[in-house]
Design a protein around this motif. Structure first.
Motif, PDB file in Angstrom:
ATOM      1  N   GLY A  45       0.826  -1.199   0.000  1.00  0.00           N
ATOM      2  CA  GLY A  45       0.000   0.000   0.000  1.00  0.00           C
ATOM      3  C   GLY A  45       0.863   1.253   0.000  1.00  0.00           C
ATOM      4  N   ALA A  46       0.192   2.411  -0.104  1.00  0.00           N
ATOM      5  CA  ALA A  46       0.916   3.690  -0.227  1.00  0.00           C
ATOM      6  C   ALA A  46       1.761   4.019   0.999  1.00  0.00           C
ATOM      7  CB  ALA A  46      -0.085   4.811  -0.487  1.00  0.00           C
ATOM      8  N   THR A  47       1.402   3.435   2.147  1.00  0.00           N
ATOM      9  CA  THR A  47       2.195   3.713   3.358  1.00  0.00           C
ATOM     10  C   THR A  47       3.125   2.543   3.679  1.00  0.00           C
ATOM     11  OG1 THR A  47       0.360   2.917   4.711  1.00  0.00           O
ATOM     12  CG2 THR A  47       0.488   5.302   4.364  1.00  0.00           C
ATOM     13  N   GLY A  48       3.310   1.670   2.697  1.00  0.00           N
ATOM     14  CA  GLY A  48       4.284   0.575   2.841  1.00  0.00           C
ATOM     15  C   GLY A  48       3.759  -0.665   3.530  1.00  0.00           C
ATOM     16  N   LYS A  49       2.445  -0.674   3.815  1.00  0.00           N
ATOM     17  CA  LYS A  49       1.899  -1.846   4.510  1.00  0.00           C
ATOM     18  C   LYS A  49       1.413  -2.903   3.518  1.00  0.00           C
ATOM     19  CE  LYS A  49       0.462   0.570   8.673  1.00  0.00           C
ATOM     20  NZ  LYS A  49      -0.649   1.127   9.413  1.00  0.00           N
ATOM     21  N   LYS A  50       1.398  -4.158   3.988  1.00  0.00           N
ATOM     22  CA  LYS A  50       0.898  -5.259   3.154  1.00  0.00           C
ATOM     23  C   LYS A  50      -0.633  -5.178   3.073  1.00  0.00           C
ATOM     24  CE  LYS A  50       1.008 -10.206   2.691  1.00  0.00           C
ATOM     25  NZ  LYS A  50       1.266 -11.520   3.192  1.00  0.00           N
ATOM     26  N   ILE A  51      -1.151  -5.460   1.888  1.00  0.00           N
ATOM     27  CA  ILE A  51      -2.610  -5.436   1.694  1.00  0.00           C
ATOM     28  C   ILE A  51      -3.182  -6.794   2.100  1.00  0.00           C
ATOM     29  CG2 ILE A  51      -4.446  -5.261  -0.063  1.00  0.00           C
ATOM     30  CD1 ILE A  51      -3.043  -2.672  -0.249  1.00  0.00           C
ATOM     31  N   ASP A  52      -4.101  -6.783   3.053  1.00  0.00           N
ATOM     32  CA  ASP A  52      -4.704  -8.068   3.446  1.00  0.00           C
ATOM     33  C   ASP A  52      -6.229  -8.077   3.318  1.00  0.00           C
ATOM     34  OD1 ASP A  52      -5.525  -6.495   5.538  1.00  0.00           O
ATOM     35  OD2 ASP A  52      -4.269  -7.449   7.062  1.00  0.00           O
ATOM     36  N   THR A  53      -6.795  -6.945   2.889  1.00  0.00           N
ATOM     37  CA  THR A  53      -8.258  -6.836   2.791  1.00  0.00           C
ATOM     38  C   THR A  53      -8.641  -6.323   1.403  1.00  0.00           C
ATOM     39  OG1 THR A  53      -8.356  -6.337   5.140  1.00  0.00           O
ATOM     40  CG2 THR A  53     -10.280  -5.704   3.836  1.00  0.00           C
ATOM     41  N   THR A  65      -4.385  -0.945   4.532  1.00  0.00           N
ATOM     42  CA  THR A  65      -4.127  -2.352   4.165  1.00  0.00           C
ATOM     43  C   THR A  65      -5.242  -2.900   3.266  1.00  0.00           C
ATOM     44  OG1 THR A  65      -5.244  -3.066   6.180  1.00  0.00           O
ATOM     45  CG2 THR A  65      -2.846  -2.829   6.302  1.00  0.00           C
ATOM     46  N   THR A  66      -5.974  -1.978   2.643  1.00  0.00           N
ATOM     47  CA  THR A  66      -7.149  -2.404   1.855  1.00  0.00           C
ATOM     48  C   THR A  66      -6.996  -2.069   0.378  1.00  0.00           C
ATOM     49  OG1 THR A  66      -8.600  -2.138   3.759  1.00  0.00           O
ATOM     50  CG2 THR A  66      -9.664  -2.081   1.616  1.00  0.00           C
ATOM     51  N   TRP A  99     -12.690   8.080   0.705  1.00  0.00           N
ATOM     52  CA  TRP A  99     -12.263   7.412   1.955  1.00  0.00           C
ATOM     53  C   TRP A  99     -10.744   7.127   1.899  1.00  0.00           C
ATOM     54  CZ3 TRP A  99     -11.033   1.900   2.211  1.00  0.00           C
ATOM     55  CH2 TRP A  99     -10.925   1.385   3.502  1.00  0.00           C
ATOM     56  N   LEU A 100     -10.276   6.712   0.744  1.00  0.00           N
ATOM     57  CA  LEU A 100      -8.838   6.439   0.584  1.00  0.00           C
ATOM     58  C   LEU A 100      -8.044   7.747   0.625  1.00  0.00           C
ATOM     59  CD1 LEU A 100      -8.916   3.714  -2.245  1.00  0.00           C
ATOM     60  CD2 LEU A 100      -8.201   3.351   0.129  1.00  0.00           C
ATOM     61  N   GLU A 101      -8.566   8.770  -0.061  1.00  0.00           N
ATOM     62  CA  GLU A 101      -7.850  10.056  -0.084  1.00  0.00           C
ATOM     63  C   GLU A 101      -7.764  10.671   1.321  1.00  0.00           C
ATOM     64  OE1 GLU A 101      -8.786  11.283  -4.733  1.00  0.00           O
ATOM     65  OE2 GLU A 101     -10.057  12.084  -3.137  1.00  0.00           O
ATOM     66  N   ALA A 117       0.376  10.590   3.380  1.00  0.00           N
ATOM     67  CA  ALA A 117       0.778   9.962   2.108  1.00  0.00           C
ATOM     68  C   ALA A 117       0.212  10.764   0.935  1.00  0.00           C
ATOM     69  CB  ALA A 117       0.267   8.535   2.061  1.00  0.00           C
ATOM     70  N   ASP A 118       0.738  10.509  -0.241  1.00  0.00           N
ATOM     71  CA  ASP A 118       0.293  11.201  -1.443  1.00  0.00           C
ATOM     72  C   ASP A 118      -1.052  10.603  -1.917  1.00  0.00           C
ATOM     73  OD1 ASP A 118       0.758  12.940  -3.719  1.00  0.00           O
ATOM     74  OD2 ASP A 118       0.905  11.038  -4.827  1.00  0.00           O
ATOM     75  N   LYS A 119      -2.022  11.489  -2.208  1.00  0.00           N
ATOM     76  CA  LYS A 119      -3.357  11.003  -2.582  1.00  0.00           C
ATOM     77  C   LYS A 119      -3.323  10.165  -3.866  1.00  0.00           C
ATOM     78  CE  LYS A 119      -6.261  14.614  -0.615  1.00  0.00           C
ATOM     79  NZ  LYS A 119      -7.167  15.693  -0.914  1.00  0.00           N
ATOM     80  N   ALA A 120      -2.582  10.659  -4.858  1.00  0.00           N
ATOM     81  CA  ALA A 120      -2.519   9.952  -6.139  1.00  0.00           C
ATOM     82  C   ALA A 120      -1.883   8.576  -5.945  1.00  0.00           C
ATOM     83  CB  ALA A 120      -1.719  10.779  -7.149  1.00  0.00           C
ATOM     84  N   GLU A 121      -0.866   8.534  -5.104  1.00  0.00           N
ATOM     85  CA  GLU A 121      -0.184   7.271  -4.805  1.00  0.00           C
ATOM     86  C   GLU A 121      -1.163   6.301  -4.105  1.00  0.00           C
ATOM     87  OE1 GLU A 121       2.689   6.210  -5.580  1.00  0.00           O
ATOM     88  OE2 GLU A 121       3.483   4.869  -4.014  1.00  0.00           O
ATOM     89  N   MET A 122      -1.977   6.886  -3.233  1.00  0.00           N
ATOM     90  CA  MET A 122      -2.974   6.078  -2.496  1.00  0.00           C
ATOM     91  C   MET A 122      -3.935   5.410  -3.496  1.00  0.00           C
ATOM     92  SD  MET A 122      -3.593   5.587   0.804  1.00  0.00           S
ATOM     93  CE  MET A 122      -4.850   4.785   1.773  1.00  0.00           C
TER      94      MET A 122
END
Ligand code: F6P
Length: 569
Positions: A149-157, A214-215, A239-241, A249-254
Motif C-alpha cells: 500500500g501507499a504507506t508501505g503496509k501489506k494489503i490483506d483486505t 491495508t485495503t 475514503w482512501l484520499e 501519504a500522497d493522494k494519487a499514490e494512495m
C-alpha cells in the motif's frame, strides 16, 4: 408480422401439443391414481430411467411429475426447436443476443489455453488467457506482499464494489469456498468484502473494522456507468484520499496502490482515475450476469483464494460446459434441468423454481441464480420481437436447507406447488463426527437425512386414510393432510470444492440458456431494467433541486409528488 425462416416456435410443434395433452392427463391424477407421484415413484424401472449422472454428480428426477413418455416428448421438443443448433450457435460465437448485436461467449472464459473459440474471425481464447495471467500475477503480487500500500503496509483486505452480475456471482463463489479446506488455507489472514447496495448502510458495513492502509478496492462494472457502483466507487475513493491525508501519504499514490478496476469499458475506468495497468478488461460478449468467470469474479476470488483455487473453479465450469455441448440430451444434466424447467413452468404452470441447497456454503447460490434466471428469461417477446403466446421465465427463490424447512416449506408442502431443486453433497466441507461424542448420527448425515426426506414428503404426502389409521382426531384431519404430488429434482454432488462449485455454476447457467432457447426468447438482454433507471434519474434531479434551491417537486403523478414531499419535509 411474418416469421423469419428458422426453427418453428416451440408452441407450433407436434411435440408441444403432445406435451399439453400429457400435462392435462398428469394434472388430473388423484392421490390413489396411477399418475400421482405417490404411485409413480414406486415404479423401479421409471426411477432407474429418470436418473442421469456426470463425473460423479447424480441427478434424480424421478420425483418430477412426468413419465418416461413425457421425457421423450420433451426431447422431441428439443429436437423440433433445434436446441442443438442454438447451443452450437452460442458456443461458436454467433451474435445470438440479437437486440444488442452481441455474441454470448461466457463459456470461452473458462476454456483451456489450447482451445480455439472464434467470435467473428478472431480466436478469443488467447486474450482471455492474457487477462487471466495478468489477474493471477497481480493477485500473487498482492498476496505475497510484493505489491504494498501507499504507506508501505501489506494489503490483506479487499473490498469489491459492484452490483447485479458484478457482485452476485463472485459473492456466491466466495461464500461457497470459504469453508472448503484448500480455499480456506489459501485465504489465511485475508478478508474479502463486497459493497453492492447504494444504501449508505452498506458502505458502513463494508468499511467497518477495515483499515484503508491495508485495503485494496476493486471497482467492478462492465459498463462503468452503473449509478450505484459509481457512487460507491467515488465514496471509497474519498475514503482512501482522506486516509492518505491523515497518514501523510500522497493522494494519487494512495489511489494508484489501493484502487483497481474490472470493466469492459477500460477508457471509462481510466477516466475515473485508475491507471491503465490497474484496469482488467473483459468483453462485450460476456453478459453481466454471466461474468463471474471473467476478471469480474476471478480478480476478487484470486486475491482471496489464490490462482490455483480459482483455476480449479474455472476448470470445473469448463468440464460441465463440455458435457453440455457433447452429451446426448437424454443424459445431459443442464439440458435435462432446462427441459424440466420448461415442463414445470409452462405446461404444469408451476412457475416458481425453489433452489434448496443442503449446504450452508451455497447460501448465496439461490440469489445468484435468481438474477441469472429472472434477468435472462423474464421476457414477454420472442427473439423476433413478437409477443409470446405463452408465459416464459420462472420466479426463483431459495435458502439453504434445513433453514428453509423452518421457514417457507410450509407453503411448499400444503400451499402452492413449486418445483424444487434439492442440491446436496456426499461429503461435507467440514465434517463433524458427532457419533464419537455420543450422537446417533454425524452432523452431515443429519443434514442429508433431510435432503432425502423432504423430496419424498413432497412427492408422496400423507392421505386422510393414513391419518385416520394413526388415530388423528377428525377435526385435525384436513389440517394434517399433505396432498403430495409436488415435484422435485435431487442433485447429489460428491462434495463442494472449487471444481464442483464451477460445475454447479455451469450446470445452472446452461440450463437457463436451454429454457430461453425453447421458449424462443433472448436470454441475454435485459431491457426491463431500464425504465426504473430513467425514472430514478428524474427523481434524483427533483431531490437535488429541492435540497439545493428549495425548488418545488413537480412533473410527477400525484401519488409520487405527495410521497416525495413527505420524504423531503
Ligand atoms: O441493471 C442491471 C444490470 O445491467 C445487470 O445486468 C448488470 O449485471 C448490473 O446491472 C451491473 O452492471 P455493470 O456491471 O455494468 O455495473
Amino acid at each position: 408480422m411474418s416469421r423469419k425462416p428458422g426453427p418453428p416456435a416451440a408452441w407450433e410443434t407436434d411435440a408441444w401439443s403432445k406435451l399439453e395433452k400429457s400435462a392435462a392427463k398428469l394434472q388430473q391424477s388423484d392421490a390413489d391414481g396411477p399418475l400421482h407421484l405417490r404411485q409413480l415413484i414406486e415404479d423401479e424401472d421409471r426411477c432407474e430411467a429418470l436418473r442421469a449422472s456426470f463425473d460423479g454428480i447424480t441427478m434424480d428426477y424421478s420425483r418430477q411429475k412426468l413419465t418416461t413418455e413425457t421425457v421423450n416428448e420433451l426431447l422431441e421438443l428439443a429436437e423440433a426447436t433445434h436446441l442443438k443448433v442454438k447451443m452450437t450457435a452460442m458456443a461458436s460465437g454467433k451474435a445470438i443476443n440479437t437486440t444488442e448485436g452481441r455474441a454470448v461467449m461466457h463459456m470461452a472464459l473458462r476454456a483451456p489455453k489450447n482451445e480455439k473459440i472464434l467470435v467473428g474471425d478472431s480466436d478469443v481464447v488467447p486474450e482471455v488467457h492474457e487477462v487471466l495471467d495478468r489477474v493471477y500475477a497481480f493477485a500473487e503480487s498482492v498476496r505475497s506482499g510484493e505489491h504494498k500500500g501507499a504507506t508501505g503496509k501489506k494489503i490483506d483486505t479487499v473490498i469489491s464494489i459492484g452490483i447485479g452480475g458484478s457482485y452476485l456471482g463472485p459473492e456466491f463463489v466466495f461464500e461457497a469456498l470459504r469453508t472448503d479446506e484448500t480455499a480456506a488455507a489459501a485465504a489465511q489472514g485475508r478478508t474479502l468484502k463486497f459493497l453492492a447496495n447504494v444504501d449508505p448502510v452498506d458502505v458502513a458495513r463494508a468499511l467497518s473494522g477495515v483499515d484503508p492502509e491495508t485495503t485494496l478496492v476493486v471497482v467492478v462494472s462492465k459498463t462503468f456507468t452503473t449509478a450505484e457502483t459509481m457512487l460507491n466507487a467515488r465514496t471509497l475513493r474519498r475514503w482512501l484520499e482522506d486516509a492518505a491525508t491523515k497518514a501523510g501519504a500522497d493522494k494519487a499514490e494512495m489511489i494508484a496502490k489501493h484502487m483497481i478496476a474490472v470493466s469492459a469499458a477500460v477508457p471509462k475506468a481510466t477516466d475515473f482515475g485508475i491507471a491503465e495497468e490497474n484496469v482488467f478488461g473483459f468483453w462485450d460478449w460476456v453478459g453481466g450476469r454471466y461474468s463471474v468467470c471473467s476478471a469480474v469474479g476471478v480478480m476478487p476470488l484470486a486475491l482471496q483464494y489464490g490462482p490455483d483455487v480459482v483455476q480449479a473453479f474455472l476448470d470445473g465450469a469448463w468440464s460441465m460446459d463440455e458435457h453440455f455441448l457433447s452429451a446426448d440430451f437424454s443424459e445431459n444434466l443442464p439440458v435435462l434441468v432446462g427441459l424440466i424447467g420448461v415442463w414445470n413452468a409452462t405446461f404444469l404452470e408451476y412457475n416458481v423454481q425453489a433452489l434448496l441447497p443442503y449446504s450452508q456454503a451455497l447460501l448465496r447460490f439461490p440469489a445468484h441464480i435468481q438474477q441469472v434466471s429472472m434477468e435472462s428469461n423474464g421476457k414477454r417477446v420472442t427473439l423476433e420481437g413478437e409477443h409470446l403466446p405463452i408465459e416464459a421465465g420462472e420466479i426463483v427463490l431459495g435458502e439453504p436447507g434445513t433453514n428453509g424447512q423452518h421457514s417457507f416449506y410450509q407453503l411448499i408442502h400444503q400451499g402452492r406447488v413449486m418445483a424444487c431443486d434439492f442440491i446436496g453433497s456426499i461429503k461435507s466441507q467440514q465434517p463433524i463426527d458427532a457419533t464419537a461424542q455420543g450422537e446417533d448420527v454425524s452432523n452431515h448425515d443429519e443434514l442429508m437425512a433431510n435432503f432425502f426426506a423432504q423430496p419424498d414428503a413432497l412427492a408422496t404426502g400423507k392421505t386422510i386414510k393414513e391419518l385416520e389409521a394413526e388415530g388423528v382426531p377428525k377435526d385435525l384431519l384436513n389440517h394434517k393432510e399433505f396432498p403430495g404430488n409436488r415435484p422435485s429434482t435431487q442433485l447429489l454432488f460428491p462434495c463442494f470444492d472449487a471444481k464442483r462449485v464451477g460445475q454447479l455454476l455451469s450446470l445452472y447457467e446452461n440450463s437457463i440458456a436451454v429454457k430461453g432457447f425453447i421458449w424462443g426468447v433472448n436470454s441475454f438482454d435485459q431491457w426491463g431494467v431500464e425504465l426504473g433507471k430513467v425514472l430514478a434519474k428524474q427523481v434524483r434531479g427533483a431531490l437535488q433541486g429541492a435540497r439545493a434551491e428549495n425548488a418545488p417537486v413537480k412533473g410527477f403523478n400525484p401519488a409520487t409528488t405527495s410521497l416525495l414531499k413527505t420524504y423531503l419535509e
